[in-house]
Design a protein around this motif. Structure first.
Motif, PDB file in Angstrom:
ATOM      1  N   ARG A   1       1.001  -1.275  -0.031  1.00 38.83           N
ATOM      2  CA  ARG A   1       0.080   0.094   0.130  1.00 38.83           C
ATOM      3  C   ARG A   1       0.950   1.201  -0.104  1.00 38.83           C
ATOM      4  NH1 ARG A   1      -4.233  -0.218   4.396  1.00 38.83           N
ATOM      5  NH2 ARG A   1      -2.340  -0.765   5.984  1.00 38.83           N
TER       6      ARG A   1
ATOM      7  N   SER B   1      -4.310   2.134  -2.890  1.00 40.44           N
ATOM      8  CA  SER B   1      -4.060   3.165  -1.873  1.00 40.44           C
ATOM      9  C   SER B   1      -2.954   4.057  -2.306  1.00 40.44           C
ATOM     10  CB  SER B   1      -3.593   2.466  -0.515  1.00 40.44           C
ATOM     11  OG  SER B   1      -4.721   1.864   0.303  1.00 40.44           O
TER      12      SER B   1
ATOM     13  N   SER C   1      -0.924   6.266  -0.247  1.00 40.78           N
ATOM     14  CA  SER C   1       0.383   5.725   0.717  1.00 40.78           C
ATOM     15  C   SER C   1      -0.406   5.359   2.085  1.00 40.78           C
ATOM     16  CB  SER C   1       1.357   6.779   0.714  1.00 40.78           C
ATOM     17  OG  SER C   1       2.272   6.299   1.647  1.00 40.78           O
ATOM     18  N   ALA C   2      -0.139   4.148   2.498  1.00 41.38           N
ATOM     19  CA  ALA C   2      -0.497   3.862   4.012  1.00 41.38           C
ATOM     20  C   ALA C   2       0.149   4.442   4.969  1.00 41.38           C
ATOM     21  CB  ALA C   2      -0.679   2.260   4.220  1.00 41.38           C
TER      22      ALA C   2
ATOM     23  N   GLN D   1      -6.154   8.158  -3.698  1.00 40.67           N
ATOM     24  CA  GLN D   1      -7.289   7.188  -3.661  1.00 40.67           C
ATOM     25  C   GLN D   1      -6.879   6.542  -2.425  1.00 40.67           C
ATOM     26  OE1 GLN D   1      -4.596   6.868  -5.678  1.00 40.67           O
ATOM     27  NE2 GLN D   1      -3.800   4.873  -5.418  1.00 40.67           N
ATOM     28  N   GLY D   2      -8.104   5.753  -1.882  1.00 45.55           N
ATOM     29  CA  GLY D   2      -7.651   4.898  -0.664  1.00 45.55           C
ATOM     30  C   GLY D   2      -7.082   5.498   0.402  1.00 45.55           C
ATOM     31  N   HIS D   3      -6.135   4.955   1.229  1.00 40.76           N
ATOM     32  CA  HIS D   3      -5.690   5.382   2.341  1.00 40.76           C
ATOM     33  C   HIS D   3      -4.456   6.398   2.049  1.00 40.76           C
ATOM     34  CE1 HIS D   3      -7.102   1.492   3.533  1.00 40.76           C
ATOM     35  NE2 HIS D   3      -7.452   2.156   4.467  1.00 40.76           N
ATOM     36  N   ALA D   4      -4.377   7.602   2.713  1.00 44.84           N
ATOM     37  CA  ALA D   4      -3.421   8.526   2.859  1.00 44.84           C
ATOM     38  C   ALA D   4      -3.195   8.907   4.139  1.00 44.84           C
ATOM     39  CB  ALA D   4      -3.739   9.951   1.924  1.00 44.84           C
TER      40      ALA D   4
ATOM     41  N   CYS E   1      -9.190  14.072  -5.125  1.00 42.53           N
ATOM     42  CA  CYS E   1      -9.283  12.801  -4.390  1.00 42.53           C
ATOM     43  C   CYS E   1     -10.403  11.838  -5.029  1.00 42.53           C
ATOM     44  CB  CYS E   1      -9.694  13.095  -3.140  1.00 42.53           C
ATOM     45  SG  CYS E   1      -8.548  14.189  -2.169  1.00 42.53           S
TER      46      CYS E   1
ATOM     47  N   ASP F   1     -13.266   7.383  -2.301  1.00 50.95           N
ATOM     48  CA  ASP F   1     -12.653   6.553  -1.343  1.00 50.95           C
ATOM     49  C   ASP F   1     -11.686   6.714  -0.480  1.00 50.95           C
ATOM     50  OD1 ASP F   1     -10.638   6.008  -3.203  1.00 50.95           O
ATOM     51  OD2 ASP F   1     -10.849   3.864  -2.936  1.00 50.95           O
ATOM     52  N   ALA F   2     -11.318   8.240  -0.791  1.00 53.22           N
ATOM     53  CA  ALA F   2      -9.949   8.628  -0.264  1.00 53.22           C
ATOM     54  C   ALA F   2     -10.036   8.679   1.396  1.00 53.22           C
ATOM     55  CB  ALA F   2      -9.451   9.881  -0.704  1.00 53.22           C
ATOM     56  N   GLN F   3      -9.153   8.535   2.275  1.00 55.63           N
ATOM     57  CA  GLN F   3      -9.288   8.545   3.724  1.00 55.63           C
ATOM     58  C   GLN F   3      -7.903   9.013   4.180  1.00 55.63           C
ATOM     59  OE1 GLN F   3     -11.332   5.229   5.696  1.00 55.63           O
ATOM     60  NE2 GLN F   3     -11.164   4.017   3.772  1.00 55.63           N
TER      61      GLN F   3
END
Length: 263
Positions: free
Chosen positions: A33, A66, A68-69, A123-126, A142, A145-147
């Motif tokens: 991720r 993601s 970046s996790a 997108q996904g995890h930041a 974004c 689903d961006a978080q």
């Protein structure tokens, strides 16, 4: 055209140098991720040094689900990353790791250069360092689903990868404090509402929306964009009258340039 592909970072040009006006920096470790480590930060800093002078827009994106996790969890183990100093090693240094952290920050600072407009496609995890990397950019597009989450304080640390200044500037002190000390998730709709995201689109449209924004930025004359970015970046540190003077000076330079009178 690929200029760099190492340590989970890929730098490509949309076209051939020196004519390319758009570059893309891709975090290319989707299996993790796009978790970050010290080697990735060095590669990101190198990407900034390798940019040809004609590049006007830099798009920062992450492969996979993601953006970046955050920091690779190995950083929080006693041994850290193989061949790298651990957090314990940094803490034991006479400067408490100040020089090392300054080097890490170089991966994040060049995205705010006045001669570039940087766009994070998220997108996904930041999370954590991922959030701060998105904040390093001038603009954020974004996916739905961006978080975002700033988890450093919850781990007993502080956000130290240049994220605090832009976060306060975007959302204000009180909201920035709440985001950092609670470590809570911000979803894309809230990010857009509070000014953290410039645009939120369906995930399938993220790349297209980012390309459209890059095209809109490059449609304006480059020198005018550079002067405008410098004016806006400095506005918070100037008084009203100082900003008026800065506007006059910038416009004078533009008028002389357009009239062919530039030095």
């Amino acid at each position: 055209m690929t200029l760099l592909d190492q340590d989970g970072v890929r730098l490509t040009l949309d076209g051939d140098a020196p004519d390319a006006s758009v570059a893309t920096v891709t975090l290319a470790n989707a299996a993790k991720r796009n978790a970050q480590d010290f080697a990735m930060w060095r590669a990101l800093a190198e990407a900034g040094r390798l940019l040809p002078g004609g590049v006007r827009v830099v798009v920062l994106r992450g492969e996979g689900p993601s953006f970046s996790a955050g920091l690779d969890r190995r950083a929080f183990t006693p041994e850290g990353f193989e061949g790298e100093p651990s957090f314990m090693d940094l803490a034991a240094r006479e400067d408490a790791g100040d020089a090392a952290i300054a080097e890490f920050q170089e991966a994040f600072t060049w995205f705010r250069r006045n001669d570039l407009i940087s766009v994070a496609a998220v997108q996904g995890h930041a999370i954590g360092a991922g959030f701060q990397l998105a904040l390093a950019c001038d603009l954020r597009v974004c996916a739905e689903d961006a978080q975002f989450a700033m988890r450093e304080t919850s781990l007993g640390l502080v956000p130290d990868l240049t994220g605090t200044h832009p976060l306060v500037g975007l959302v204000g002190y009180a909201r920035a404090l709440e985001i950092c000390v609670t470590g809570r998730l911000l979803r894309a709709d809230e990010a857009e509402r509070i000014g953290l995201a410039n645009l939120v689109v369906p995930a399938a449209d993220l790349d297209a929306a980012t390309r459209d924004l890059a095209a809109a930025v490059t449609a304006a004359p480059r020198d005018a964009v550079i002067e405008t970015k410098a004016l806006l970046r400095g506005a918070r540190d100037r008084t009203y009258d100082e900003q008026r003077a800065a506007e006059r000076a910038a416009q004078g330079r533009r008028l002389r340039d357009l009239a062919g009178l530039a030095e």
